[in-house]
Design a protein around this motif. Sequence first.
Motif, short mmCIF file in Angstrom:
data_model
loop_
_atom_site.label_atom_id
_atom_site.label_comp_id
_atom_site.label_asym_id
_atom_site.label_seq_id
_atom_site.Cartn_x
_atom_site.Cartn_y
_atom_site.Cartn_z
N GLY A 151 -8.21 23.53 38.76
CA GLY A 151 -7.92 24.47 39.85
C GLY A 151 -6.64 25.26 39.66
O GLY A 151 -6.27 26.07 40.51
N GLN A 152 -5.96 25.02 38.53
CA GLN A 152 -4.64 25.62 38.33
C GLN A 152 -4.69 26.91 37.51
O GLN A 152 -5.63 27.15 36.77
CB GLN A 152 -3.72 24.63 37.61
CG GLN A 152 -3.42 23.39 38.41
CD GLN A 152 -2.83 23.72 39.77
OE1 GLN A 152 -1.81 24.39 39.86
NE2 GLN A 152 -3.47 23.26 40.83
N ARG A 176 -10.34 28.30 41.60
CA ARG A 176 -10.13 27.27 42.63
C ARG A 176 -11.46 26.89 43.28
O ARG A 176 -11.71 25.71 43.54
CB ARG A 176 -9.14 27.79 43.69
CG ARG A 176 -7.71 27.81 43.21
CD ARG A 176 -6.73 28.08 44.34
NE ARG A 176 -6.72 29.47 44.75
CZ ARG A 176 -5.89 30.39 44.26
NH1 ARG A 176 -4.99 30.06 43.36
NH2 ARG A 176 -5.94 31.63 44.67
#
Length: 255
Positions: free
Chosen positions: A236-237, A162
Amino acid sequence: MSLTGKNAVVTGGAKGIGGASCKALYREGANVVILDIDLQGEELAEELGGRAFFLRCDVSKEAEVRDAMAKAVEAFGDLDILVNNAGIQRYSTVTETTEAEWDLVMNVNLKSAFLCAKHAIPSMQKKGKGVVINVSSVQAFITQNNVAPYTTSKTAMLGLTRSIAVDYAPHIRSVAVCPGTVDTPMLRDALQLSPDPESVFKECEDMHLAKRVALPEEVAELIAFLASDKAPFITGQAIRIDGGLGLRVAGSKRD
Ligand SMILES: NC(=O)c1ccc[n+]([C@@H]2O[C@H](COP(=O)([O-])OP(=O)(O)OC[C@H]3O[C@@H](n4cnc5c(N)ncnc54)[C@H](O)[C@@H]3O)[C@@H](O)[C@H]2O)c1
């Protein structure tokens, strides 16, 4: 998902998920630099061909990482893809874990991803585009007994993912891949710790709704997709590829 002309670095790329990822990225046209402490990476590079080469690199050591990234850039040009895949598994609870063992797991699984990103991202920035894929685990969400340092390192990788996604957007993406059990040398070594490896393997299969463990190639296909221009809106996942492991409420099984 053509990766023609893209330059990729894969850590722990000699075998297992990393080895399969090198093959998938190469097949899609990427130039591939294999980083590993296992010299088997040399054979894989030869098997792949002229767009691949191997560098012996302990990715938990900053000097070695800095040197390896510089050599990768020197060989192919600025980097497009970093796959932080190198990892080790150790079995212990918090009270059993020595400081040295904790540090080892954190350094190989987590610090390595930070170091490789630190020394690859400036090259990606020169190119104006890049992707950092962190191989975490389903153990970032659920866990089992006796894996305290491993689970902690894999969970922290999601924070690193992230942070990279937020700090280097919009040009650089970062995605975490979270596999369930995968049939690799790491799994086979772990099975040997049991007096009955075959029955433990069967238990592993049964834990997944898919009733089997994954092949490293299945994880590699996801990594190649996420690295490609087919996935520009994913960043970001944490993407689980786990055959439904941990999806069922404990004790609710009817068959
Ligand atoms: N196999 C699974 O069931 C599973 C499940 C979820 C996540 N993972 C994760 O996937 C990644 C790959 O696992 P695998 O199962 O293919 O493992 P593996 O042991 O088969 O391969 C890991 C590779 O990393 C290399 N490596 C270890 N320490 C290193 C270091 N300090 N520097 C450079 N290379 C190093 C090893 O030499 C090896 O080639 C790991 O991060 C692991 O935690 C594996």
